[in-house]
Design an enzyme around this catalytic site. Structure first.
Site, PDB file in Angstrom:
ATOM      1  N   ASN A   1      22.158  -9.430 -23.811  1.00  0.00           N
ATOM      2  CA  ASN A   1      22.361 -10.845 -24.100  1.00  0.00           C
ATOM      3  C   ASN A   1      21.223 -11.416 -24.944  1.00  0.00           C
ATOM      4  O   ASN A   1      21.442 -11.986 -26.018  1.00  0.00           O
ATOM      5  CB  ASN A   1      22.489 -11.587 -22.758  1.00  0.00           C
ATOM      6  CG  ASN A   1      22.761 -13.068 -22.904  1.00  0.00           C
ATOM      7  OD1 ASN A   1      21.954 -13.876 -22.488  1.00  0.00           O
ATOM      8  ND2 ASN A   1      23.891 -13.419 -23.472  1.00  0.00           N
ATOM      9  N   TRP A   2      19.992 -11.245 -24.505  1.00  0.00           N
ATOM     10  CA  TRP A   2      18.826 -11.763 -25.214  1.00  0.00           C
ATOM     11  C   TRP A   2      18.585 -10.975 -26.500  1.00  0.00           C
ATOM     12  O   TRP A   2      18.296 -11.545 -27.551  1.00  0.00           O
ATOM     13  CB  TRP A   2      17.626 -11.723 -24.291  1.00  0.00           C
ATOM     14  CG  TRP A   2      16.314 -12.247 -24.792  1.00  0.00           C
ATOM     15  CD1 TRP A   2      15.096 -11.713 -24.519  1.00  0.00           C
ATOM     16  CD2 TRP A   2      16.056 -13.411 -25.596  1.00  0.00           C
ATOM     17  NE1 TRP A   2      14.098 -12.469 -25.095  1.00  0.00           N
ATOM     18  CE2 TRP A   2      14.655 -13.524 -25.777  1.00  0.00           C
ATOM     19  CE3 TRP A   2      16.880 -14.369 -26.194  1.00  0.00           C
ATOM     20  CZ2 TRP A   2      14.064 -14.532 -26.518  1.00  0.00           C
ATOM     21  CZ3 TRP A   2      16.291 -15.386 -26.943  1.00  0.00           C
ATOM     22  CH2 TRP A   2      14.907 -15.466 -27.096  1.00  0.00           C
TER      23      TRP A   2
ATOM     24  N   LYS B   1       6.645 -17.076 -13.337  1.00  0.00           N
ATOM     25  CA  LYS B   1       7.508 -18.262 -13.184  1.00  0.00           C
ATOM     26  C   LYS B   1       8.778 -17.921 -12.414  1.00  0.00           C
ATOM     27  O   LYS B   1       9.388 -18.794 -11.791  1.00  0.00           O
ATOM     28  CB  LYS B   1       7.832 -18.869 -14.552  1.00  0.00           C
ATOM     29  CG  LYS B   1       8.390 -17.903 -15.590  1.00  0.00           C
ATOM     30  CD  LYS B   1       9.882 -17.803 -15.616  1.00  0.00           C
ATOM     31  CE  LYS B   1      10.352 -16.888 -16.732  1.00  0.00           C
ATOM     32  NZ  LYS B   1      11.808 -16.713 -16.763  1.00  0.00           N
TER      33      LYS B   1
ATOM     34  N   ARG C   1      19.174 -17.275 -13.127  1.00  0.00           N
ATOM     35  CA  ARG C   1      19.672 -16.459 -12.027  1.00  0.00           C
ATOM     36  C   ARG C   1      18.769 -16.498 -10.793  1.00  0.00           C
ATOM     37  O   ARG C   1      19.267 -16.416  -9.656  1.00  0.00           O
ATOM     38  CB  ARG C   1      19.855 -15.023 -12.502  1.00  0.00           C
ATOM     39  CG  ARG C   1      18.587 -14.321 -12.927  1.00  0.00           C
ATOM     40  CD  ARG C   1      18.850 -12.916 -13.426  1.00  0.00           C
ATOM     41  NE  ARG C   1      19.728 -12.909 -14.598  1.00  0.00           N
ATOM     42  CZ  ARG C   1      20.096 -11.813 -15.242  1.00  0.00           C
ATOM     43  NH1 ARG C   1      19.674 -10.638 -14.812  1.00  0.00           N
ATOM     44  NH2 ARG C   1      20.876 -11.875 -16.294  1.00  0.00           N
TER      45      ARG C   1
ATOM     46  N   GLN D   1      14.470 -10.652 -10.938  1.00  0.00           N
ATOM     47  CA  GLN D   1      13.059 -10.415 -11.209  1.00  0.00           C
ATOM     48  C   GLN D   1      12.176 -11.169 -10.216  1.00  0.00           C
ATOM     49  O   GLN D   1      11.124 -10.683  -9.810  1.00  0.00           O
ATOM     50  CB  GLN D   1      12.722 -10.849 -12.636  1.00  0.00           C
ATOM     51  CG  GLN D   1      13.258  -9.933 -13.702  1.00  0.00           C
ATOM     52  CD  GLN D   1      12.636  -8.552 -13.654  1.00  0.00           C
ATOM     53  OE1 GLN D   1      11.448  -8.405 -13.417  1.00  0.00           O
ATOM     54  NE2 GLN D   1      13.443  -7.536 -13.850  1.00  0.00           N
TER      55      GLN D   1
END
Length: 370
Positions: free
Chosen positions: A41-42, A233, A297, A326
């Site tokens: 996607n990225w 983050k 997500r 993650q």
């Protein structure tokens, strides 16, 4: 040798020999040849930007951009055949057209042959395997940039993927991270991003490769801070999602974001001496943190965890088609790293997220214990 020294290093020797497999000798190199390593996607959104930008600077870049695509079957055809015919990746970024100069290549070595600029934009678990295959096939004069958001954190130390790629391939590696949701970038909705690069010349080159009117790039030297923000983050986003699942509202989430930013800063400056305060106010810092805590997500699955009580791995299967979060993984790794140094109490938000996800602590701890 202290772990602070090991973690705080800002440079390393380049030790790679010029490979006979590199088909374009440096002495005759006139233009940069770009290869994108990754096509999810990225990676697909980035491919659109890079494909357009190399055409803007014909004196600097070769027009063709090769993109390594892990070959898959898509509706009875090879995915690379579909991409090259339709100039679109219908599996990972449907509805977005690429420039025709972006060519999907299923063979990693062929895709990277002669490349002088490598753009790593693939899941972090594949980095070492890819670099192992590329060793001895990339010129030491090449340069790379990592768009991988993540770290490898173990009790004995922290590995930045830019440094790991640099170590394995013997080339300079920069890092890019920011508040960059792939679908929004692909639709050309305005956003910013941050590139961390020690070399001024490479930084200028990467600026030309990525900057557009809708994807605004700022180049800084603190590549370590850029990568740390991109990983840590996600832990904060899990905390924000837990708060959302409890229905605590905007005030509470704002407090979690603020406390999370402070712990990100403290972690960076405690274990990586060269991390700059100003980095946390870049797109890779506070902007990416806000975006990730508002959507994404990690927040989504953590909210469902608080609401349903289902295990994280079950929610990953239901909500992410089996992809792994993650934020929860990083929370576990950060806990192990801090526990090895008896420092968990100094990072109460990070530790509370870990205890809720892995030790069954009450979800209400997300406000009670931070």
């Amino acid at each position: 040798m202290s772990y602070k020294y090991l973690l705080g290093r800002l440079g390393h020797p380049l030790s790679a020999s010029f490979s006979s497999n590199f088909k374009r000798p440096f002495t005759t190199m006139i233009k940069e040849r770009v290869c994108l390593i990754g096509s999810g996607n990225w990676g697909s959104a980035v491919g659109k930007i890079v494909g357009q930008n190399v055409l803007k600077y014909p004196a600097i870049f070769e027009s063709e951009v090769r993109q390594w695509v892990f070959e898959e079957n898509y509706k009875g055809e090879k995915l690379t055949d579909v991409i090259n015919r339709e100039h679109e990746n219908p599996k990972y970024l449907p509805g977005i057209k690429f420039p025709s100069n972006v060519r999907a290549v299923p063979d990693l070595i062929e895709a990277c042959e002669g490349a002088s600029v490598l753009v790593f934009v693939l899941p972090h678990q594949f980095v070492r395997g890819v670099c192992d295959k590329l060793q001895g096939r990339i010129a030491p004069t090449a340069k790379a940039i990592s768009l991988i958001k993540g770290l490898e954190i173990k009790p004995d130390g922290v590995t930045l993927f830019s440094e790991e790629i640099s170590r394995l391939l013997g080339i300079n590696v920069a890092a890019l991270s920011g508040a960059n949701i792939a679908n929004e970038v692909a639709m050309e909705r305005f956003c910013e991003t941050t590139i961390g690069c020690r070399s001024d010349a490479d930084g200028q080159l990467f600026f030309k490769l990525f900057n557009t009117p809708y994807f605004r790039v700022n180049v800084i030297r603190d590549y370590v801070g850029v990568e740390l923000c991109g990983a840590l983050k996600n832990v904060v986003a899990v905390g924000a999602g837990l708060s959302d699942g409890l229905g605590y509202g905007s005030n509470t989430k704002a407090a979690i974001i603020r406390l999370g930013l402070m712990e990100m800063r403290k972690f960076g400056q405690t274990f990586f001496g060269g991390v700059e305060d100003t980095t946390f106010f870049e797109s890779c810092g506070v902007a990416d943190l806000i975006t990730t805590c508002s959507g994404g997500r990690n927040r989504k699955v953590a909210e469902a965890f608080a609401q349903t009580g289902k295990p994280i791995d079950e929610l990953e299967r239901e909500l992410l088609n089996g992809q792994k979060l993650q934020g929860t993984l990083t929370a576990e790794e950060v806990h192990s790293f801090l526990a090895a140094r008896n420092m968990t109490s100094e990072f109460p938000l990070f530790e509370t997220v870990y205890r809720i996800i892995y030790e069954g602590a009450p979800i209400e701890s997300i406000v009670r214990d931070i």
